[in-house]
Design an enzyme around this catalytic site. Structure first.
Site, PDB file in Angstrom:
ATOM      1  N   GLU A 139     -10.219   4.016   5.652  1.00  0.00           N
ATOM      2  CA  GLU A 139     -11.487   3.973   4.897  1.00  0.00           C
ATOM      3  C   GLU A 139     -12.532   4.894   5.559  1.00  0.00           C
ATOM      4  OE1 GLU A 139     -12.979   0.152   3.665  1.00  0.00           O
ATOM      5  OE2 GLU A 139     -11.755   0.303   1.705  1.00  0.00           O
ATOM      6  N   LYS A 154     -11.882   2.357  -9.522  1.00  0.00           N
ATOM      7  CA  LYS A 154     -12.659   1.202 -10.037  1.00  0.00           C
ATOM      8  C   LYS A 154     -13.182   1.586 -11.546  1.00  0.00           C
ATOM      9  CE  LYS A 154     -13.658  -1.142  -5.567  1.00  0.00           C
ATOM     10  NZ  LYS A 154     -15.014  -1.216  -4.798  1.00  0.00           N
ATOM     11  N   HIS A 168      13.831  -1.442  15.211  1.00  0.00           N
ATOM     12  CA  HIS A 168      15.127  -1.416  14.600  1.00  0.00           C
ATOM     13  C   HIS A 168      15.219  -0.942  13.004  1.00  0.00           C
ATOM     14  CE1 HIS A 168      17.133  -3.972  17.687  1.00  0.00           C
ATOM     15  NE2 HIS A 168      15.839  -4.081  17.850  1.00  0.00           N
TER      16      HIS A 168
END
Ligand code: PA5
Length: 482
Positions: A326, A469, A355
């Protein structure tokens, strides 16, 4: 290596050398370092940082670097800390369960504090084993009907049990955290949980709201707190979500779980002081930013894998993902030119992801820095026993402590990566406690501020999250009509 008096260290030897960043690169970068150092000094003194505007386009101070200093008239003051100590006393042995609701900066730092202080088995412990501190659940960091429903079922079942076993109600404390006070994810989940619990016959429900304290123009959450007489704490102006672990967002939860918030702020403060030198080789936040920036811009290492070793440290990597993404993922620079700056953060955990991801770190594109975090002395250690002496390969590791095996795995990974010209570095915490955690989180936050200056982007806004948004608001309005 930079080693501080506290024992905290930053080992960067695998970032520098042949085929990696050179001392000459850093010498050539000196003018940018000097400029950034001046900008950060100015930010510390006045809160002013060139080019930073609030969401409403107004000039806004940047004050996170003030948070470690507990002083009269500061954002964290002796009085505000005393209020938190009082809260701790009130909640301890009086509240059964806390639901911490928030997202992004209103969640991730709290998860770090919880994991480091409480670990994975906290909620299975008895009240005595928890020293009277409550169980803790996180919610509101998604809009998930399944997990929210499961939480409600659990709380309602516990309340029923409590009413059968004792003559008192089940005591639930919701901490609703939102700086803007209206974030959809948090507020929708909050309404679901609040509505289900508020009139429950076996539940005593209390709410604490943590939001922007402005009373002239109260946030929606502030208004609800005023109307319902909920206790409030502050996310102050000038402290962006991803820096709020050092303000009451982190400190309220910290106090409630018995985390040493005083030591945490002291660690952050000592780190801030250690980072006030202009000497790049003595200033861990500055050097970290210089190496990450040059690594990305000159050597193409634009992905950063933050890989702590130890289960309860994984959330540090999630917290850092928000901080880096951000703060530095920006379309425009401070002069409004298109730059598309950003380095991509990646969450990894040692040894688990050796792994899975390590194959790619070792053999994939030469575009990564692997940043390790290690704990030098584990407070609780276990020795691997000789459980199967007849099995040669297992007998060969018997007698070794789990912590030394963990560190051997990390060292081997670092060595293997370095041998393949893979950039890596390591932060070492002498032990896993509030003080050293404060040092680490603060170093990372300050480092991001320096890098914002190098890249000439505003590290303290997040205009990119507005795009979805706007679309989502319209879609939700249509959904409601349907
Ligand atoms: O860093 C930020 O500002 C964001 O990630 C916010 O923390 C997040 O969007 C939550 O916002 P709020 O605390 O206003 O609910």
């Amino acid at each position: 290596m930079i080693k501080l008096a506290s024992g905290f260290s930053f080992d960067y030897q695998n970032m520098m050398g042949t085929g990696k960043i050179t001392a000459e690169d850093i010498v050539a970068f000196a003018p940018q370092i000097e400029k950034a150092e001046q900008a950060i000094t100015e930010m510390r003194k006045t809160g002013y940082i060139r080019g930073h505007l609030s969401k409403d386009g107004e000039p806004e101070k940047v004050l996170f670097s003030q948070l470690p200093y507990v002083e009269e008239g500061y954002l964290n003051s002796p009085a505000s800390l005393a209020k938190l100590d009082k809260l701790q006393k009130r909640v301890r042995n009086n509240v059964d369960v806390v639901v911490s609701m928030g997202i992004g900066g209103s969640y991730l730092g709290n998860k770090v504090l919880f994991d480091v202080q409480c670990g994975s088995f906290w909620n299975y412990k008895t009240v005595a084993e928890r020293n009277g501190y409550p169980q803790v659940f996180f919610s509101g960091n998604n809009i998930d009907p399944q997990s929210t429903g499961d939480l409600l079922h659990y709380l309602q079942a516990e309340a029923k049990k409590k009413s059968q076993q004792t003559d008192r109600k089940y005591r639930v404390l919701i901490i609703c955290i939102s700086k803007s006070g209206g974030t959809l994810d948090t507020m929708s989940s909050f309404m679901v949980v609040y509505e289900a619990l508020k009139n429950h016959p076996n539940i005593d429900l209390e709410v604490i709201a943590i939001t922007d304290p402005n009373t002239a123009k109260p946030t929606l959450l502030k208004k609800l707190a005023q109307d319902n007489a909920w206790e409030t704490f502050a996310v102050p102006d000038g402290v962006g979500g991803r820096f709020t672990v050092f303000c009451e967002v982190g400190l309220v939860l910290g106090a409630i779980i018995g985390f040493d918030i005083h030591a945490f702020l002291q660690g952050a403060k000592d780190m801030d002081k250690a980072c006030q030198t202009e000497d790049v080789y003595q200033n861990p936040a500055l050097l970290n930013a210089v190496l990450k920036y040059i690594g990305a811009e000159k050597y193409g290492r634009s992905e950063e894998v933050l890989m702590p070793y130890g289960d309860y440290l994984e959330s540090i990597s999630m917290w850092y993902t928000q901080l880096l993404a951000e703060s530095l993922g920006k379309h425009y620079n401070k002069s409004g030119q298109e730059v598309f700056y950003g380095r991509t953060p990646i969450v990894a955990l040692g040894t688990r992801d050796m792994h899975s991801q390590t194959q790619q770190h070792q053999d994939g594109k030469l575009n990564k820095v692997v940043q390790f975090v290690r704990v030098e002395h584990w407070q609780n250690d276990l020795v691997i026993p000789n459980a199967f002496p007849q099995v040669e390969s297992l007998a060969a590791i018997a007698g070794i402590t789990m912590s030394s095996a963990l560190e051997t795995a990390r060292e081997s990974n670092a060595e293997a990566l370095a041998s393949g010209n893979r950039f890596n570095a390591c932060f070492t915490l002498p032990t896993l406690n509030a003080y050293h955690l404060g040092e680490l989180l603060y170093l990372l936050a300050l480092s991001i501020a320096y890098e914002g200056e190098f890249a000439d982007v505003d590290a303290f806004d997040q205009p990119g999250v507005e795009a979805y948004k706007k679309i989502m608001q319209k879609k939700l309005a249509t959904l409601q009509k349907k």
